[in-house]
Design an enzyme around this catalytic site. Structure first.
Site, PDB file in Angstrom:
ATOM      1  N   GLY A 123       0.803  -1.214   0.000  1.00 50.41           N
ATOM      2  CA  GLY A 123       0.000   0.000   0.000  1.00 50.41           C
ATOM      3  C   GLY A 123       0.834   1.260   0.000  1.00 50.41           C
ATOM      4  CB  CYS A 124       1.961   3.775  -1.758  1.00 53.70           C
ATOM      5  SG  CYS A 124       1.367   3.680  -3.449  1.00 53.70           S
ATOM      6  CG  MET A 125       0.027   8.576   0.789  1.00 54.82           C
ATOM      7  SD  MET A 125      -1.206   8.458   2.089  1.00 54.82           S
ATOM      8  CE  MET A 125      -2.207   9.870   1.719  1.00 54.82           C
ATOM      9  CG  MET A 126      -1.025   8.673  -5.327  1.00 52.34           C
ATOM     10  SD  MET A 126      -2.507   9.688  -5.171  1.00 52.34           S
ATOM     11  CE  MET A 126      -3.224   9.486  -6.761  1.00 52.34           C
ATOM     12  N   GLY A 156      -4.642   1.467  -1.601  1.00 56.58           N
ATOM     13  CA  GLY A 156      -4.222   2.859  -1.751  1.00 56.58           C
ATOM     14  C   GLY A 156      -5.408   3.765  -1.974  1.00 56.58           C
TER      15      GLY A 156
END
Length: 108
Positions: A8-11, A40
Protein backbone atom coordinates in the site's frame (compact mmCIF):
# COMPACT_ATOMS: atom_id res chain seq x y z
CA UNK A 1 4.41 -22.54 2.04
CA UNK A 2 1.70 -19.97 1.47
CA UNK A 3 2.31 -16.25 1.87
CA UNK A 4 -0.24 -13.48 1.66
CA UNK A 5 0.87 -9.89 1.27
CA UNK A 6 -0.68 -6.47 1.24
CA UNK A 7 1.11 -3.57 -0.39
CA UNK A 8 0.00 0.00 0.00
CA UNK A 9 0.89 3.59 -0.69
CA UNK A 10 -1.07 6.83 -0.70
CA UNK A 11 -2.12 6.60 -4.33
CA UNK A 12 -2.02 2.81 -4.70
CA UNK A 13 -0.81 3.09 -8.25
CA UNK A 14 2.94 2.86 -8.80
CA UNK A 15 4.86 1.86 -5.68
CA UNK A 16 2.29 -0.54 -4.32
CA UNK A 17 2.07 -2.38 -7.66
CA UNK A 18 5.86 -2.42 -8.00
CA UNK A 19 6.16 -3.88 -4.50
CA UNK A 20 3.50 -6.48 -5.27
CA UNK A 21 5.32 -7.57 -8.43
CA UNK A 22 8.69 -7.72 -6.66
CA UNK A 23 7.34 -9.81 -3.77
CA UNK A 24 5.56 -12.19 -6.15
CA UNK A 25 8.70 -12.66 -8.24
CA UNK A 26 10.99 -13.37 -5.29
CA UNK A 27 8.51 -15.66 -3.48
CA UNK A 28 7.64 -17.69 -6.56
CA UNK A 29 11.32 -17.87 -7.46
CA UNK A 30 11.94 -19.54 -4.12
CA UNK A 31 9.09 -21.98 -4.66
CA UNK A 32 6.49 -20.35 -2.39
CA UNK A 33 2.85 -19.68 -3.18
CA UNK A 34 1.86 -16.04 -2.76
CA UNK A 35 -1.26 -13.93 -3.11
CA UNK A 36 -0.92 -10.14 -3.04
CA UNK A 37 -3.50 -7.43 -2.40
CA UNK A 38 -2.88 -3.78 -3.33
CA UNK A 39 -4.33 -0.89 -1.32
CA UNK A 40 -4.22 2.86 -1.75
CA UNK A 41 -6.16 5.92 -2.76
CA UNK A 42 -8.00 3.92 -5.41
CA UNK A 43 -9.23 1.42 -2.83
CA UNK A 44 -8.43 -2.31 -2.71
CA UNK A 45 -7.31 -4.22 -5.79
CA UNK A 46 -6.87 -7.99 -6.01
CA UNK A 47 -8.47 -8.46 -2.59
CA UNK A 48 -7.17 -11.51 -0.78
CA UNK A 49 -9.53 -14.46 -0.69
CA UNK A 50 -10.50 -15.74 2.77
CA UNK A 51 -9.24 -19.22 1.85
CA UNK A 52 -5.80 -17.82 0.96
CA UNK A 53 -5.63 -16.02 4.30
CA UNK A 54 -6.69 -19.19 6.10
CA UNK A 55 -3.95 -21.23 4.36
CA UNK A 56 -1.28 -18.56 4.84
CA UNK A 57 1.76 -19.38 6.91
CA UNK A 58 3.02 -15.79 6.77
CA UNK A 59 1.61 -12.31 6.16
CA UNK A 60 3.76 -9.53 4.73
CA UNK A 61 2.49 -5.96 4.88
CA UNK A 62 4.59 -3.59 2.78
CA UNK A 63 2.87 -0.27 3.20
CA UNK A 64 3.28 3.41 3.95
CA UNK A 65 -0.38 3.72 4.93
CA UNK A 66 -2.64 2.05 7.46
CA UNK A 67 -4.12 -0.87 5.60
CA UNK A 68 -7.79 -1.73 5.70
CA UNK A 69 -9.06 -4.98 7.22
CA UNK A 70 -5.81 -5.80 9.03
CA UNK A 71 -7.82 -7.76 11.59
CA UNK A 72 -8.17 -10.54 8.97
CA UNK A 73 -4.66 -11.60 9.90
CA UNK A 74 -5.26 -12.18 13.61
CA UNK A 75 -3.35 -15.23 14.81
CA UNK A 76 -0.87 -15.12 11.90
CA UNK A 77 2.73 -13.91 11.96
CA UNK A 78 2.80 -10.48 10.31
CA UNK A 79 5.97 -8.89 8.94
CA UNK A 80 5.60 -5.14 8.39
CA UNK A 81 7.93 -3.08 6.21
CA UNK A 82 7.83 0.12 4.19
CA UNK A 83 6.67 -0.25 0.60
CA UNK A 84 10.03 1.05 -0.71
CA UNK A 85 11.85 -1.80 1.01
CA UNK A 86 9.68 -4.34 -0.81
CA UNK A 87 10.38 -2.58 -4.12
CA UNK A 88 14.15 -2.27 -3.62
CA UNK A 89 14.96 -5.37 -1.56
CA UNK A 90 12.18 -7.95 -1.84
CA UNK A 91 14.55 -10.78 -0.98
CA UNK A 92 15.46 -9.09 2.27
CA UNK A 93 11.78 -8.55 3.06
CA UNK A 94 11.04 -12.22 2.44
CA UNK A 95 14.00 -13.23 4.60
CA UNK A 96 12.70 -10.98 7.42
CA UNK A 97 9.31 -12.62 7.10
CA UNK A 98 10.77 -16.12 7.21
CA UNK A 99 12.83 -15.23 10.31
CA UNK A 100 9.67 -13.91 11.97
CA UNK A 101 7.78 -17.08 11.01
CA UNK A 102 10.48 -19.32 12.49
CA UNK A 103 10.50 -17.31 15.75
CA UNK A 104 6.69 -17.32 15.85
CA UNK A 105 6.60 -21.11 15.43
CA UNK A 106 9.16 -21.63 18.21
CA UNK A 107 7.25 -19.34 20.58
CA UNK A 108 3.90 -20.89 19.79
Amino acid sequence: MMIVAVTGCMMGIAHSHMAAAALKKIAEGRGFQIAVEVQGGIGISYELKPEDIEKADLVIIASDIKIKKEDRFAGKPVCKVKVAEAVKQPGRVLDKGLELLNKWRKDK
